[in-house]
Every structure is written in C-alpha cells, then in structure tokens.
Write an enzyme that holds these catalytic residues in place. Structure first.
Site, short mmCIF file in Angstrom:
data_model
loop_
_atom_site.label_atom_id
_atom_site.label_comp_id
_atom_site.label_asym_id
_atom_site.label_seq_id
_atom_site.Cartn_x
_atom_site.Cartn_y
_atom_site.Cartn_z
N TYR A 31 154.09 -18.39 87.64
CA TYR A 31 154.79 -19.53 88.21
C TYR A 31 155.81 -20.29 87.19
O TYR A 31 155.30 -21.03 86.52
CB TYR A 31 153.74 -20.55 88.74
N LYS B 168 146.63 -6.29 86.65
CA LYS B 168 147.70 -5.18 86.70
C LYS B 168 147.82 -4.74 85.29
O LYS B 168 148.97 -4.53 84.86
CB LYS B 168 148.93 -5.79 87.48
N ASP C 188 146.25 -3.87 93.24
CA ASP C 188 146.84 -3.03 94.56
C ASP C 188 145.51 -2.46 95.20
O ASP C 188 145.51 -2.65 96.59
CB ASP C 188 147.56 -1.96 94.34
N ASP D 237 147.12 -16.32 94.37
CA ASP D 237 147.64 -16.99 95.68
C ASP D 237 147.84 -16.00 96.59
O ASP D 237 147.43 -16.29 97.91
CB ASP D 237 149.08 -17.38 94.99
N ASP E 147 145.61 -15.82 100.31
CA ASP E 147 146.15 -15.65 101.61
C ASP E 147 145.76 -14.66 102.52
O ASP E 147 145.65 -14.80 103.82
CB ASP E 147 147.48 -16.18 101.45
#
Length: 361
Positions: free
Chosen positions: A130, A183, A216, A240, A244
């Site tokens: 961000y 990751k 993933d 985030d 969701d």
C-alpha cells in the site's frame, strides 16, 4: 465506555444508526455505561470544513475507549492537498492500527462451500504494497518517466512481529493453528523477513501449530478445503484480498465483522464499502458494522477485564447470527426482503429473547 462514532459516506449513516440501536439496547440490558460521541468525516466534513478528516477528530480518538467508523467514499475525494484524506488509511497509519482482524464463518444456505469455514484472517494493516501509506514522507509510488511506474513494498520486522503475536494469541483461544501466508518464492527478501518474524513469535507458542503456505495455494484451498484453516496471518495486500474472498465464500462481504487493532486504540469498521448507489434507500445490510461494533465491545471488555462487555458482545453476535440464519429475516442482498431498519428490529428481538432465556448461543 466512550465510543466515538464517525458515520461516514453513502450507506454509512444508515447502517451506523442500526448499529447504535443494537448497542443502546445492549447498553441498557447489560448496564454497560456506553457513551456515544458523534463527528462528521468524509464528504460532509469536506463540504463544511474543507477536509474529509478534521483535526478535531484525530485529536479526540486517543481520548475515547473505541471508535466506530462507517464506510467512506474515498474514491470520490479530491487530492490530499485539497482536503481529500482517506479516513480509513489515515487512522490506521497515524494510530498504528497494525492488525486488521476479520472473522469468516460460513452460513447454511448462503455459502457455496462444500465444507464449513470458520477462520480468522489477521492482516498487517500499515505497510506492505500500500504505497499511499508506507512512507514517512511522500508516497512509495512514482513515475521516473511517462511510460514507467514503480511501487515500493514495505515490510518491517516490528510490524510483522506485532501482527503475528495477535494471530497466535487468537489461535491459542481457538484450535491452536496459525497459517502464515506469503510469496517468499518470489518476493524473497520482504516475505522472507515477514516469515522470520512469524517463526520467532511461533517459538513462544509451542502449543500452536505453524503452517507456512504460499498465497496462491491459500486462495485455492479457501475454496477446496476451508476447514483446514484456523487463524491466517499475512501481509497487507494478501490479507485484503484473501479476507474478501473468504467473506464472499462464507456468504457475503456484508456479513463479516472487522476490527482494526493498535496497542491502545481499536476501530470497528465494516468490511464493505459505502455503496452510494443504494444510499438513502433503507435497504443496506447493517450486519458487518453491527458485528464489528460487537468485536470492539469485546476487545474493550477483555482489555479492561469487564465481563459485562464480553457478555454483551457475545449476545449481539448471537442475535445477528440468528437473524441471518432465518431466510425470512434476511436483507435483500442475501436473498431476503427486509430493509435496514427491519433487520435491525429482528436483531433487537433476538437480543431480548436471548437475555430472557439466559443464553448467548
């Protein structure tokens, strides 16, 4: 308990009103001593005060016991130099609300999952990808020429350690498992640092299992085998997106609570946006903000050792779940017919019935 209420934009005032109706009844029935203060932010304060986040609001937040933040239409704000601050982002950074806690539990008849989901995602809340909030001064995003754009990811040991500790504490009260999502096979340094800190914290919790999983695979397994997850901890953007996804899989983004945690301050905030297309129509689902407010009350109760607050939060959550579980008392977004006020009335009814019966489950 003094609560600062910031209704926000779009459907914010409507779902905030419904949330306060529930809190007021809980306050009366559990003798909580709640006090509410109100302040304008967002488009209303921009029109009246020239800023979406007045300095008086920022000054007051550390002085109260908790904050309820309604959805904001930050996409419609002007640039910062014209007063268009994103209240959600600014509060997270200025008050170091380093952990965003999002429970996700599947509901019968609403979830598309083949096996039940019951997990919590703990998302680092102040840095990561961000770039609008991860620098001390300026922004972490820039264009050295018209055809090139760069964005800097920031991961620190301090932020990683703090969010990991929240996750392990939560897991210790649940099923004793933390999944660290990363990751590191690609972003080796930044996610390597994140995992280093997670492992350090894990060494202090020998009773809690640590699993490390690439993002993933996590996204796929939330669909295929959601029952394997207890508490997920991850960096900002991964959290985030995954939260969701998990909320939608469990029934709807409008059904999950969300709490932004710092060392001394907590902000309850619905998982969803301001939905300006339905604002003022009285059809918005207030479940997410009500559940977020319950999380805030529970946090304060555990922090202060006040069992009344803890019991009230459990009663509110149970009442919301009962209203959601009944297809006849659902809002329109999840296949029902009720509007905002009508749904809140059913939550209040269940809250009263549970208190009379002496149960919160």
């Amino acid at each position: 308990m003094k609560i600062l209420v910031l209704p926000g934009d779009g459907i914010g005032p409507e779902i905030t009103d419904a949330t306060l109706r529930v809190l007021e009844i809980a306050d009366r029935d559990f003798q909580l001593g709640l006090e509410f203060e109100f302040a304008d932010i967002g488009l209303k304060s921009l029109a009246e005060q020239g800023t979406t986040l007045p300095t008086a609001v920022l000054a007051r937040i550390p002085e109260v016991d908790g904050v309820i933040l309604g959805p904001v239409s930050h996409y419609d704000y002007p640039a910062k130099q014209e007063g268009g601050f994103n209240p959600s982002a600014e509060l997270r950074v200025q008050f170091e609300l380093f952990a965003n806690v999002r429970p996700c539990r599947s509901r019968a008849g609403l979830s598309i999952l083949r096996t039940p989901m019951d997990l919590i995602i703990v998302r680092e809340n102040t840095e990561g990808f961000y770039s609008d909030r991860n620098m001390f001064a300026g922004t972490g995003e820039f264009m050295p020429d018209e055809n090139s754009a760069f964005s800097i990811r920031k991961v620190t040991a301090r932020a990683s350690e703090r969010v990991s500790r929240v996750a392990f504490e939560l897991a210790r009260g649940r099923r004793n498992k933390v999944t660290a999502v990363h990751k590191a096979n690609v972003v080796k340094l930044s996610d390597g640092l994140f995992l280093r800190e997670v492992r350090k914290v894990a060494s202090e919790y020998p009773d809690v299992e640590l699993q490390e999983l690439i993002v993933d695979a996590t996204a796929a397994l939330l669909v295929k085998r959601p029952e394997q997850f207890d508490v997920i901890v991850t960096t900002n953007m991964f959290g985030d997106i995954l939260s969701d996804e998990a909320s939608e899989l469990s029934g709807s983004l409008g059904l999950g609570g969300s709490l932004n945690l710092g060392e001394e301050i907590a902000v309850a905030q619905a998982q969803h946006g301001s939905a300006p297309d339905i604002a003022g129509r009285g059809v918005a689902n207030p479940s997410s903000l009500i559940l977020s407010a319950a999380m805030l009350v529970d946090w304060r109760g555990r922090r202060d050792g006040d069992q009344r607050l803890i019991d009230a939060a459990a009663a509110i959550e149970a009442a919301v779940e009962q209203a959601i579980d009944n297809p006849e008392t659902r809002t329109r977004d999840i296949g029902g017919t009720l509007g905002t006020e009508e749904f809140a009335a059913h939550v209040l009814s269940h809250l009263g019935q549970n208190l009379t019966a002496g149960t919160t489950s």
